[in-house]
Design a protein around this motif. Structure first.
Motif, PDB file in Angstrom:
ATOM      1  N   TYR A   1       0.830  -1.206   0.000  1.00 36.25           N
ATOM      2  CA  TYR A   1       0.000   0.000   0.000  1.00 36.25           C
ATOM      3  C   TYR A   1       0.866   1.257   0.000  1.00 36.25           C
ATOM      4  O   TYR A   1       0.610   2.201  -0.758  1.00 36.25           O
ATOM      5  CB  TYR A   1      -0.929  -0.036   1.215  1.00 36.25           C
ATOM      6  CG  TYR A   1      -1.700   1.224   1.455  1.00 36.25           C
ATOM      7  CD1 TYR A   1      -2.752   1.600   0.617  1.00 36.25           C
ATOM      8  CD2 TYR A   1      -1.408   2.046   2.535  1.00 36.25           C
ATOM      9  CE1 TYR A   1      -3.471   2.761   0.842  1.00 36.25           C
ATOM     10  CE2 TYR A   1      -2.125   3.208   2.770  1.00 36.25           C
ATOM     11  CZ  TYR A   1      -3.155   3.557   1.918  1.00 36.25           C
ATOM     12  OH  TYR A   1      -3.857   4.706   2.145  1.00 36.25           O
ATOM     13  N   LEU A   2       1.905   1.286   0.837  1.00 33.44           N
ATOM     14  CA  LEU A   2       2.790   2.450   0.881  1.00 33.44           C
ATOM     15  C   LEU A   2       3.539   2.623  -0.442  1.00 33.44           C
ATOM     16  O   LEU A   2       3.717   3.747  -0.917  1.00 33.44           O
ATOM     17  CB  LEU A   2       3.765   2.333   2.050  1.00 33.44           C
ATOM     18  CG  LEU A   2       3.148   2.451   3.445  1.00 33.44           C
ATOM     19  CD1 LEU A   2       4.199   2.185   4.513  1.00 33.44           C
ATOM     20  CD2 LEU A   2       2.502   3.807   3.656  1.00 33.44           C
ATOM     21  N   ASN A   3       3.974   1.520  -1.045  1.00 30.45           N
ATOM     22  CA  ASN A   3       4.668   1.599  -2.334  1.00 30.45           C
ATOM     23  C   ASN A   3       3.747   2.097  -3.445  1.00 30.45           C
ATOM     24  O   ASN A   3       4.183   2.812  -4.338  1.00 30.45           O
ATOM     25  CB  ASN A   3       5.287   0.260  -2.703  1.00 30.45           C
ATOM     26  CG  ASN A   3       6.574   0.003  -1.951  1.00 30.45           C
ATOM     27  OD1 ASN A   3       7.330   0.929  -1.684  1.00 30.45           O
ATOM     28  ND2 ASN A   3       6.804  -1.234  -1.587  1.00 30.45           N
TER      29      ASN A   3
ATOM     30  N   LEU B   1      -1.533   5.792   6.553  1.00 27.20           N
ATOM     31  CA  LEU B   1      -1.904   4.708   7.472  1.00 27.20           C
ATOM     32  C   LEU B   1      -3.259   4.961   8.128  1.00 27.20           C
ATOM     33  O   LEU B   1      -4.007   4.015   8.390  1.00 27.20           O
ATOM     34  CB  LEU B   1      -0.824   4.524   8.541  1.00 27.20           C
ATOM     35  CG  LEU B   1       0.516   4.004   8.045  1.00 27.20           C
ATOM     36  CD1 LEU B   1       1.559   4.079   9.150  1.00 27.20           C
ATOM     37  CD2 LEU B   1       0.389   2.577   7.523  1.00 27.20           C
ATOM     38  N   ASN B   2      -3.573   6.224   8.383  1.00 23.33           N
ATOM     39  CA  ASN B   2      -4.869   6.556   8.983  1.00 23.33           C
ATOM     40  C   ASN B   2      -6.039   6.191   8.076  1.00 23.33           C
ATOM     41  O   ASN B   2      -7.161   6.060   8.550  1.00 23.33           O
ATOM     42  CB  ASN B   2      -4.935   8.041   9.342  1.00 23.33           C
ATOM     43  CG  ASN B   2      -4.336   8.328  10.695  1.00 23.33           C
ATOM     44  OD1 ASN B   2      -4.473   7.537  11.620  1.00 23.33           O
ATOM     45  ND2 ASN B   2      -3.656   9.450  10.812  1.00 23.33           N
ATOM     46  N   LYS B   3      -5.780   6.024   6.799  1.00 17.24           N
ATOM     47  CA  LYS B   3      -6.837   5.662   5.847  1.00 17.24           C
ATOM     48  C   LYS B   3      -7.129   4.163   5.856  1.00 17.24           C
ATOM     49  O   LYS B   3      -8.154   3.735   5.336  1.00 17.24           O
ATOM     50  CB  LYS B   3      -6.445   6.093   4.432  1.00 17.24           C
ATOM     51  CG  LYS B   3      -6.364   7.587   4.265  1.00 17.24           C
ATOM     52  CD  LYS B   3      -5.946   7.952   2.860  1.00 17.24           C
ATOM     53  CE  LYS B   3      -5.811   9.463   2.693  1.00 17.24           C
ATOM     54  NZ  LYS B   3      -5.342   9.825   1.346  1.00 17.24           N
ATOM     55  N   LEU B   4      -6.226   3.364   6.431  1.00 17.98           N
ATOM     56  CA  LEU B   4      -6.412   1.916   6.472  1.00 17.98           C
ATOM     57  C   LEU B   4      -7.411   1.526   7.556  1.00 17.98           C
ATOM     58  O   LEU B   4      -7.493   2.161   8.603  1.00 17.98           O
ATOM     59  CB  LEU B   4      -5.084   1.208   6.732  1.00 17.98           C
ATOM     60  CG  LEU B   4      -4.028   1.307   5.636  1.00 17.98           C
ATOM     61  CD1 LEU B   4      -2.733   0.652   6.111  1.00 17.98           C
ATOM     62  CD2 LEU B   4      -4.516   0.638   4.361  1.00 17.98           C
ATOM     63  N   GLU B   5      -8.126   0.442   7.305  1.00 21.93           N
ATOM     64  CA  GLU B   5      -9.058  -0.075   8.303  1.00 21.93           C
ATOM     65  C   GLU B   5      -8.298  -0.766   9.430  1.00 21.93           C
ATOM     66  O   GLU B   5      -7.239  -1.349   9.218  1.00 21.93           O
ATOM     67  CB  GLU B   5      -9.998  -1.107   7.660  1.00 21.93           C
ATOM     68  CG  GLU B   5     -11.071  -0.513   6.798  1.00 21.93           C
ATOM     69  CD  GLU B   5     -12.027  -1.582   6.312  1.00 21.93           C
ATOM     70  OE1 GLU B   5     -12.312  -2.527   7.064  1.00 21.93           O
ATOM     71  OE2 GLU B   5     -12.464  -1.460   5.166  1.00 21.93           O
TER      72      GLU B   5
ATOM     73  N   GLY C   1      -3.688   3.096  17.702  1.00 27.27           N
ATOM     74  CA  GLY C   1      -2.468   3.279  18.484  1.00 27.27           C
ATOM     75  C   GLY C   1      -1.327   3.858  17.666  1.00 27.27           C
ATOM     76  O   GLY C   1      -0.162   3.593  17.926  1.00 27.27           O
ATOM     77  N   LEU C   2      -1.648   4.683  16.689  1.00 33.49           N
ATOM     78  CA  LEU C   2      -0.648   5.243  15.775  1.00 33.49           C
ATOM     79  C   LEU C   2       0.071   6.418  16.444  1.00 33.49           C
ATOM     80  O   LEU C   2      -0.567   7.374  16.889  1.00 33.49           O
ATOM     81  CB  LEU C   2      -1.349   5.711  14.502  1.00 33.49           C
ATOM     82  CG  LEU C   2      -0.513   6.194  13.344  1.00 33.49           C
ATOM     83  CD1 LEU C   2       0.360   5.072  12.796  1.00 33.49           C
ATOM     84  CD2 LEU C   2      -1.407   6.708  12.236  1.00 33.49           C
ATOM     85  N   ASN C   3       1.386   6.318  16.568  1.00 36.48           N
ATOM     86  CA  ASN C   3       2.170   7.424  17.114  1.00 36.48           C
ATOM     87  C   ASN C   3       3.563   7.411  16.505  1.00 36.48           C
ATOM     88  O   ASN C   3       3.975   6.422  15.897  1.00 36.48           O
ATOM     89  CB  ASN C   3       2.227   7.349  18.654  1.00 36.48           C
ATOM     90  CG  ASN C   3       2.887   6.093  19.137  1.00 36.48           C
ATOM     91  OD1 ASN C   3       4.047   5.841  18.843  1.00 36.48           O
ATOM     92  ND2 ASN C   3       2.165   5.283  19.886  1.00 36.48           N
ATOM     93  N   ASP C   4       4.263   8.528  16.644  1.00 26.95           N
ATOM     94  CA  ASP C   4       5.604   8.614  16.090  1.00 26.95           C
ATOM     95  C   ASP C   4       6.517   9.338  17.058  1.00 26.95           C
ATOM     96  O   ASP C   4       6.054  10.045  17.949  1.00 26.95           O
ATOM     97  CB  ASP C   4       5.602   9.320  14.725  1.00 26.95           C
ATOM     98  CG  ASP C   4       5.271  10.782  14.832  1.00 26.95           C
ATOM     99  OD1 ASP C   4       6.206  11.604  14.806  1.00 26.95           O
ATOM    100  OD2 ASP C   4       4.078  11.124  14.949  1.00 26.95           O
ATOM    101  N   ARG C   5       7.822   9.156  16.861  1.00 27.10           N
ATOM    102  CA  ARG C   5       8.827   9.869  17.648  1.00 27.10           C
ATOM    103  C   ARG C   5      10.122   9.926  16.850  1.00 27.10           C
ATOM    104  O   ARG C   5      10.377   9.093  15.983  1.00 27.10           O
ATOM    105  CB  ARG C   5       9.059   9.228  19.009  1.00 27.10           C
ATOM    106  CG  ARG C   5       9.737   7.892  18.945  1.00 27.10           C
ATOM    107  CD  ARG C   5       9.923   7.298  20.343  1.00 27.10           C
ATOM    108  NE  ARG C   5      10.599   6.040  20.277  1.00 27.10           N
ATOM    109  CZ  ARG C   5      11.915   5.875  20.302  1.00 27.10           C
ATOM    110  NH1 ARG C   5      12.705   6.917  20.388  1.00 27.10           N
ATOM    111  NH2 ARG C   5      12.455   4.688  20.227  1.00 27.10           N
ATOM    112  N   TYR C   6      10.900  10.931  17.164  1.00 29.84           N
ATOM    113  CA  TYR C   6      12.202  11.105  16.530  1.00 29.84           C
ATOM    114  C   TYR C   6      13.194  10.201  17.251  1.00 29.84           C
ATOM    115  O   TYR C   6      13.385  10.301  18.456  1.00 29.84           O
ATOM    116  CB  TYR C   6      12.633  12.565  16.622  1.00 29.84           C
ATOM    117  CG  TYR C   6      13.961  12.868  15.980  1.00 29.84           C
ATOM    118  CD1 TYR C   6      14.169  12.637  14.626  1.00 29.84           C
ATOM    119  CD2 TYR C   6      15.008  13.394  16.722  1.00 29.84           C
ATOM    120  CE1 TYR C   6      15.382  12.926  14.033  1.00 29.84           C
ATOM    121  CE2 TYR C   6      16.227  13.693  16.142  1.00 29.84           C
ATOM    122  CZ  TYR C   6      16.405  13.447  14.787  1.00 29.84           C
ATOM    123  OH  TYR C   6      17.616  13.732  14.202  1.00 29.84           O
TER     124      TYR C   6
END
Length: 106
Positions: free
Chosen positions: A8-10, A73-77, A81-86
């Motif tokens: 999907y990302l590709n 990713l938010n568009k996927l069913e 728990g989606l989060n990010d960090r540097y």
């Protein structure tokens, strides 16, 4: 499921691959944990590393790419728990980590 996310990302020009990043720039998916909840459901924890190398304003480029990946990713069913960090940098390499869970009926 991790392969479906990579595909999907590709399809959305994110240059995604499975496994740990090497010397190249891109988006790298790691399947960190899989758990069956009851007999009919399954939950997977996935880590995505966004790596940018030798770019002008590499930190900002990595952050922007991370936001683009999260938006997709938010568009996927069944993604939660989606989060990010540097994660940090070493020389001209900047890495962000995206963590998510995906689950549903088997």
């Amino acid at each position: 499921m991790i392969r479906k996310i990579a595909k999907y990302l590709n399809e959305n020009n994110m240059n995604a691959d499975l496994g740990y990043p090497g010397e190249e720039e891109g988006v790298f998916l790691l399947d960190t944990y899989s758990n069956s909840i009851a007999d009919i459901t399954k939950e997977e924890s996935i880590q995505i590393l966004v790596q940018v190398i030798n770019a002008e304003d590499a930190y900002l480029k990595a952050k922007k790419k991370t936001e683009e990946v999260k938006k997709l990713l938010n568009k996927l069913e069944n993604v939660y728990g989606l989060n990010d960090r540097y994660v940090g940098n070493k020389g001209n390499v900047h890495i962000f980590s995206i963590n998510l869970k995906i689950g549903g009926i088997k």
